[in-house]
Design an enzyme around this catalytic site. Sequence first.
Site, mmCIF file in Angstrom:
data_model
loop_
_atom_site.group_PDB
_atom_site.id
_atom_site.type_symbol
_atom_site.label_atom_id
_atom_site.label_comp_id
_atom_site.label_asym_id
_atom_site.label_seq_id
_atom_site.Cartn_x
_atom_site.Cartn_y
_atom_site.Cartn_z
ATOM 1 N N SER A 125 0.866 -1.183 0.000
ATOM 2 C CA SER A 125 0.000 0.000 0.000
ATOM 3 C C SER A 125 0.897 1.226 0.000
ATOM 4 C CB SER A 125 -0.912 0.004 1.234
ATOM 5 O OG SER A 125 -1.811 -1.073 1.183
ATOM 6 N N LYS B 139 -7.415 1.384 -2.660
ATOM 7 C CA LYS B 139 -6.976 0.965 -1.326
ATOM 8 C C LYS B 139 -7.118 2.104 -0.323
ATOM 9 C CE LYS B 139 -5.370 -1.552 1.982
ATOM 10 N NZ LYS B 139 -4.078 -2.241 2.026
#
Length: 310
Positions: A98, A172
């Site tokens: 991420s 995300k």
Amino acid sequence: MTEKQLHIAFLGIGLMGGPMTRNLLDAGFSMTLWNRTASKCEPFKDQATIADSPEQAVRDADVVITMLENSEVVEQVLVEQGGITALKSGALLIDMSSIQPSVARRHAGLAAEQGAGYVDAPVSGGTVGATEARLSIMAGGLEQDVDRARPVFEVLGKCTRIGPVGSGQLAKLANQAIVGITIGAVSEALLLAAQGGADPAAVREALMGGFAGSRILELHGQRMIDRAFAPGAPARIQLKDMRMILDEARAEGLTLPLSQQVHNEYLSLIANGHSDVDHSGLLLELEHLNGTLLGSTVSGSKSARSGNRE
């Protein structure tokens, strides 16, 4: 070359990378592994090649997967330690970390200079999803590159192509905004009900059958009741994600007050020594703020306000 003849280099054998590697090996893929803490590769040494550096790991790989902690670590591994420049022409780099969308776009450009494809593919589902191969994979990249990655993704969970490079990371961030804010809402709701004399376990059970029901209430609500804060997703990682959400919002000229408030709460949680508790441990900061404990009796609450906190 058949799908299972693809050679995969996997960089980052941590809480998520470990079970993902296990699933890929069990599916029959040939793999080379690298991790900053080399001992984390040891459980796989009889089934995979262990590399001494990122450069060595990726040199002969058809597919390179990174699952690292943050943008800074990904930059260090792929750029400073030569991971990208060692890619062979025709390889596919899949970053499942991420990271900031801008970093994903820049790394895609660097991969293209080596004749390699790139997909940013962060995941949701935590360690349970990684272990059970039920990850939600949010992919950004050219359609042909995402299609090339699908045989790998199918072993790990379910992939949705979001759009061009960087789009996976944007999805995300959206996921983490919902997760962080909802954890805060569940913490406040259970504490409010319990402080008034309701049984928080019964409240959770009742809410699960109504419009407030959610995966966060189901799993993290139970963690809060059980005070089970061993990390699946550490609070420090949630803070990193909340910070990225706010950085992206500023870059787009947006103000996100709920995300800002939850960011501040995680910042305080970590400042109070809880960086490695599960992100559901945000409840601990709310208890600290109010001088009480979830599910404590009236007398127990008075004791907590006097300083006897867990």
